[in-house]
Design an enzyme around this catalytic site. Structure first.
Site, PDB file in Angstrom:
ATOM      1  N   GLU A 200      89.967 104.350 -17.229  1.00 27.13           N
ATOM      2  CA  GLU A 200      91.318 104.861 -17.006  1.00 27.13           C
ATOM      3  C   GLU A 200      91.715 104.170 -15.621  1.00 27.13           C
ATOM      4  O   GLU A 200      91.180 104.638 -14.508  1.00 27.13           O
ATOM      5  CB  GLU A 200      91.580 106.388 -16.958  1.00 27.13           C
ATOM      6  CG  GLU A 200      91.177 107.170 -18.185  1.00 27.13           C
ATOM      7  CD  GLU A 200      92.237 107.050 -19.394  1.00 27.13           C
ATOM      8  OE1 GLU A 200      93.185 106.572 -19.115  1.00 27.13           O
ATOM      9  OE2 GLU A 200      91.643 107.377 -20.347  1.00 27.13           O
TER      10      GLU A 200
ATOM     11  N   CYS B  92      98.904 107.227 -10.952  1.00 23.36           N
ATOM     12  CA  CYS B  92      98.668 106.018 -11.877  1.00 23.36           C
ATOM     13  C   CYS B  92      99.823 105.782 -12.830  1.00 23.36           C
ATOM     14  O   CYS B  92     100.061 104.335 -12.899  1.00 23.36           O
ATOM     15  CB  CYS B  92      97.145 105.925 -12.492  1.00 23.36           C
ATOM     16  SG  CYS B  92      97.120 107.663 -13.712  1.00 23.36           S
TER      17      CYS B  92
HETATM   18  P1  NAD Z   1      88.166 103.089  -6.950  1.00 26.01           P
HETATM   19  O1  NAD Z   1      87.962 102.106  -7.863  1.00 26.01           O
HETATM   20  O2  NAD Z   1      88.075 102.357  -5.481  1.00 26.01           O
HETATM   21  O3  NAD Z   1      87.294 104.376  -6.926  1.00 26.01           O
HETATM   22  C1  NAD Z   1      86.846 105.123  -8.027  1.00 26.01           C
HETATM   23  C2  NAD Z   1      85.484 105.763  -8.019  1.00 26.01           C
HETATM   24  O4  NAD Z   1      84.712 104.749  -8.319  1.00 26.01           O
HETATM   25  C3  NAD Z   1      85.176 106.275  -6.618  1.00 26.01           C
HETATM   26  O5  NAD Z   1      84.474 107.442  -6.767  1.00 26.01           O
HETATM   27  C4  NAD Z   1      84.162 105.265  -6.000  1.00 26.01           C
HETATM   28  O6  NAD Z   1      83.241 105.813  -5.003  1.00 26.01           O
HETATM   29  C5  NAD Z   1      83.792 104.622  -7.310  1.00 26.01           C
HETATM   30  N1  NAD Z   1      82.966 103.582  -7.077  1.00 26.01           N
HETATM   31  C6  NAD Z   1      83.260 102.450  -6.220  1.00 26.01           C
HETATM   32  N2  NAD Z   1      82.483 101.417  -6.365  1.00 26.01           N
HETATM   33  C7  NAD Z   1      81.760 101.723  -7.435  1.00 26.01           C
HETATM   34  C8  NAD Z   1      80.654 100.702  -8.143  1.00 26.01           C
HETATM   35  N3  NAD Z   1      80.459  99.824  -7.937  1.00 26.01           N
HETATM   36  N4  NAD Z   1      80.150 101.395  -9.123  1.00 26.01           N
HETATM   37  C9  NAD Z   1      80.563 102.586  -9.667  1.00 26.01           C
HETATM   38  N5  NAD Z   1      81.343 103.555  -8.869  1.00 26.01           N
HETATM   39  C10 NAD Z   1      81.952 102.718  -7.829  1.00 26.01           C
HETATM   40  O7  NAD Z   1      89.701 103.849  -7.150  1.00 26.01           O
HETATM   41  P2  NAD Z   1      90.501 104.784  -6.251  1.00 26.01           P
HETATM   42  O8  NAD Z   1      90.715 104.058  -4.931  1.00 26.01           O
HETATM   43  O9  NAD Z   1      89.452 106.010  -5.672  1.00 26.01           O
HETATM   44  O10 NAD Z   1      91.409 105.388  -7.073  1.00 26.01           O
HETATM   45  C11 NAD Z   1      92.757 104.680  -7.182  1.00 26.01           C
HETATM   46  C12 NAD Z   1      92.926 103.877  -8.519  1.00 26.01           C
HETATM   47  O11 NAD Z   1      92.703 104.970  -9.526  1.00 26.01           O
HETATM   48  C13 NAD Z   1      94.369 103.233  -8.672  1.00 26.01           C
HETATM   49  O12 NAD Z   1      94.489 102.268  -9.257  1.00 26.01           O
HETATM   50  C14 NAD Z   1      94.883 104.263  -9.954  1.00 26.01           C
HETATM   51  O13 NAD Z   1      95.729 103.404 -10.617  1.00 26.01           O
HETATM   52  C15 NAD Z   1      93.606 104.591 -10.649  1.00 26.01           C
HETATM   53  N6  NAD Z   1      93.878 105.794 -11.230  1.00 26.01           N
HETATM   54  C16 NAD Z   1      93.908 105.615 -12.671  1.00 26.01           C
HETATM   55  C17 NAD Z   1      94.101 106.829 -13.632  1.00 26.01           C
HETATM   56  C18 NAD Z   1      94.306 106.648 -15.024  1.00 26.01           C
HETATM   57  O14 NAD Z   1      94.442 107.852 -15.501  1.00 26.01           O
HETATM   58  N7  NAD Z   1      94.645 105.461 -15.602  1.00 26.01           N
HETATM   59  C19 NAD Z   1      94.381 108.191 -12.849  1.00 26.01           C
HETATM   60  C20 NAD Z   1      94.149 108.206 -11.555  1.00 26.01           C
HETATM   61  C21 NAD Z   1      93.920 106.679 -10.689  1.00 26.01           C
END
Ligand code: NAD
Length: 520
Positions: A243, A277
């Site tokens: 997502e 999002c």
């Molecule tokens: P992010 O991708 O930076 O981090 C998300 C999670 O991934 C965190 O828990 C982080 O610690 C972890 N992570 C980071 N690097 C990783 C790796 N290499 N391997 C595994 N896990 C790792 O995102 P964010 O800044 O926390 O969130 C914002 C983003 O989330 C925005 O782009 C937003 O659109 C999206 N989002 C999407 C939805 C949806 O339902 N489509 C909902 C909410 C947020």
């Protein structure tokens, strides 16, 4: 505290309130070894939990719902403090969790019921499909909806009989831990192991370790990390759901209810400080109403109250727009606004950090004179910025709406609902609202997910629980003949029989003749 393994000294993650910038807590980052230990514990708990039937699991989850209600005030305070959103938006997170428990406790039993399939050819076989839990689901989640996307996301996975290990965002681990504690309390009260749901904390390394151990990954976050997670999961060929981000367009046609559309644009762009999002990230409005629509949007934006509802600092009334949770995100917002300005956009209101507040607050910002040469119209801003672009007609709006790598959500505004629905169907998005914004996510019955780089898989609805299952097919022989026609020995009689049968079954001539005789 939620169940976490302690094997070696940990790196401490300090948690600061984005509204006050004060430290509000800390958690220890878990090492890959600890993640492995947590998943092993989860596997043991899975055996107990998956042995319960759906009704029994529903009862336990419904008892957890009572705990979420009883602890509502405490949870609201923690969400406001840790994430920076206003009270009402924190309440929405708790409401969501209660609703999703209610929905899947009831509908989960229907969605996962064994299904009988009537074979069109081999009628001598009974075919049933059943949904089995996958085992241990790893959930890696972001900071913008720290309860919905952790505990809320876990509910259908749990209902399906899985154990869950959550790796919440390092920016909002406290609320995930508290939510997990409440669920663990419900498990223990029912005589079940609390490790059915666990939280592991940390940065990307911890998330990556979870991908290496779990039986499935449900990831919510950025496109960049989503792709890295997909590549890692591919090494083990485990299923994933992604997502990811969005750049959701709002198309306002000349016959729209301008007042409703303006209210929706303002709320859709600025709720949760635009860190949604599916928030309104760009508006395309038809020329004849553009001026009036923009005027109303600016007027409404200027009346928004920005600040914090955290009891410690909120000395006056309620606020509408909160703080920005993630320091880097406010920098992205600044960069997008600067880029738009440099390319000739006008800032109609906002356009800077709020100078009167101590924390990470960016003023709700409305831009005009924008186009697709600007980042603010093409890249995910994920902040309180609403760029409004004028278009000649609906076709131009549609072309621009689809000119994106994303495909999460969208909205179309018109008094002609049939026309709105027809245009909505042409927007390349997982979900498109007509005369509404964001609301689709709150409809647990409606599958929600993205196209293109916005993701893979759906949450909510039947798909939202079936994704946490593998569908097994049970084929049972009905008549018990000593030998099936295709079994050994292969002989001429069988071949003659099969040749005739194939001719009879698949000949177009014969089926045309039968149709003319029997009308079918
Ligand atoms: P992010 O991708 O930076 O981090 C998300 C999670 O991934 C965190 O828990 C982080 O610690 C972890 N992570 C980071 N690097 C990783 C790796 N290499 N391997 C595994 N896990 C790792 O995102 P964010 O800044 O926390 O969130 C914002 C983003 O989330 C925005 O782009 C937003 O659109 C999206 N989002 C999407 C939805 C949806 O339902 N489509 C909902 C909410 C947020």
């Amino acid at each position: 505290m939620a169940q976490r393994m302690s094997i070696e000294p940990h790196q401490v993650i300090e948690v600061h309130s984005p509204a006050t910038l004060k430290k509000i807590g800390e958690v220890a980052a878990n090492s890959p070894l600890e993640v492995r230990a947590a998943v092993q514990k989860a596997r043991e708990a899975f055996r107990v939990w998956s042995a319960l039937d759906l009704k029994q699991r529903a009862e336990v989850l419904l008892s957890a719902r009572d705990l979420f209600l009883a602890h509502r005030e405490e949870l609201i305070e923690l969400i406001c403090n840790e994430n920076g959103k206003p009270r009402l938006e924190a309440l929405v997170e708790i409401t969501y969790v209660c609703d999703v428990i209610t929905f899947y406790a009831k509908q989960g039993q229907r969605f996962l019921k064994p299904q009988r399939v009537t074979p069109h050819l081999l009628r001598n076989k009974k075919v049933t499909t059943i949904y089995n839990p996958r085992g241990v689901i790893g959930m890696i989640t972001p900071w913008n909806f720290p309860l919905i996307l952790t505990i809320g996301e876990a509910i259908p996975a749990l209902m399906a009989g899985n154990a869950v290990v959550i790796k919440p965002s390092e920016w909002t681990p406290l609320i995930a831990e508290r939510g997990a504690e409440l669920l663990q309390q419900a498990f223990q009260a029912a005589g079940l192991p609390p490790q059915i749901l666990q939280v592991v904390n940390g940065y990307g390394e911890t998330g990556g370790a979870l991908v290496d151990e779990a039986d499935m990954i449900a990831f919510t976050g950025s496109v960049r990390t989503g792709k890295a997670v997909a590549v890692r999961a591919a090494q083990r060929l485990i299923p994933i759901s992604l997502e990811l981000g969005g750049k959701d367009p709002m198309i306002v046609l000349r016959d729209a209810d301008i007042e409703r559309a303006a209210n929706a644009a303002v709320w859709g762009a600025f709720t949760n400080s635009g860190q949604v999002c599916i928030s309104v990230e760009r508006v395309y409005v038809e020329e004849p109403i553009a001026e009036e629509f923009t005027r109303r949007v600016v007027e409404k934006t200027k009346s928004l109250r920005q600040g914090s509802d955290v009891s410690e600092i909120n000395t006056n009334s309620r606020v509408d727009v909160g703080a920005m949770t993630f320091p880097k995100q406010i920098e992205t917002v600044e960069a997008h606004v600067a880029d738009a300005r440099a390319h000739g956009a006008q800032i109609l209101t906002g356009g800077q950090r709020n100078p009167d507040l101590p924390g990470r607050f960016y003023e709700p910002t409305v831009l005009a004179g924008v186009d697709h040469s600007m980042k603010v119209m093409t890249d995910e801003t994920f902040g309180p910025v609403l760029p409004i672009m004028r278009v000649k007609n609906a076709e131009e709006a549609l072309r621009l709406a689809n000119d994106t790598i994303y495909g999460l959500n969208a909205s179309v505004w018109t008094r002609d609902k049939a026309k709105g629905e027809a245009i909505a169907a042409r927007v390349e998005a997982g979900m498109t609202c007509v005369n509404d914004v964001l609301v689709g996510f709150g409809i647990s019955d409606a599958p929600s997910g993205g196209l293109k780089e916005s993701g893979i898989g759906k949450r909510h609805g039947a798909e939202g629980i079936r994704r946490f299952c593998h569908q097994q097919v049970i084929v049972t022989d009905r008549f018990g003949m000593k030998r099936e026609p295709l079994w050994y020995p292969y002989d001429a009689t069988t071949e003659r029989f099969l040749t005739r049968a194939v001719g009879a079954l698949f000949s177009s001539k014969l089926s045309a003749k039968l149709k003319s005789l029997f009308g079918k």
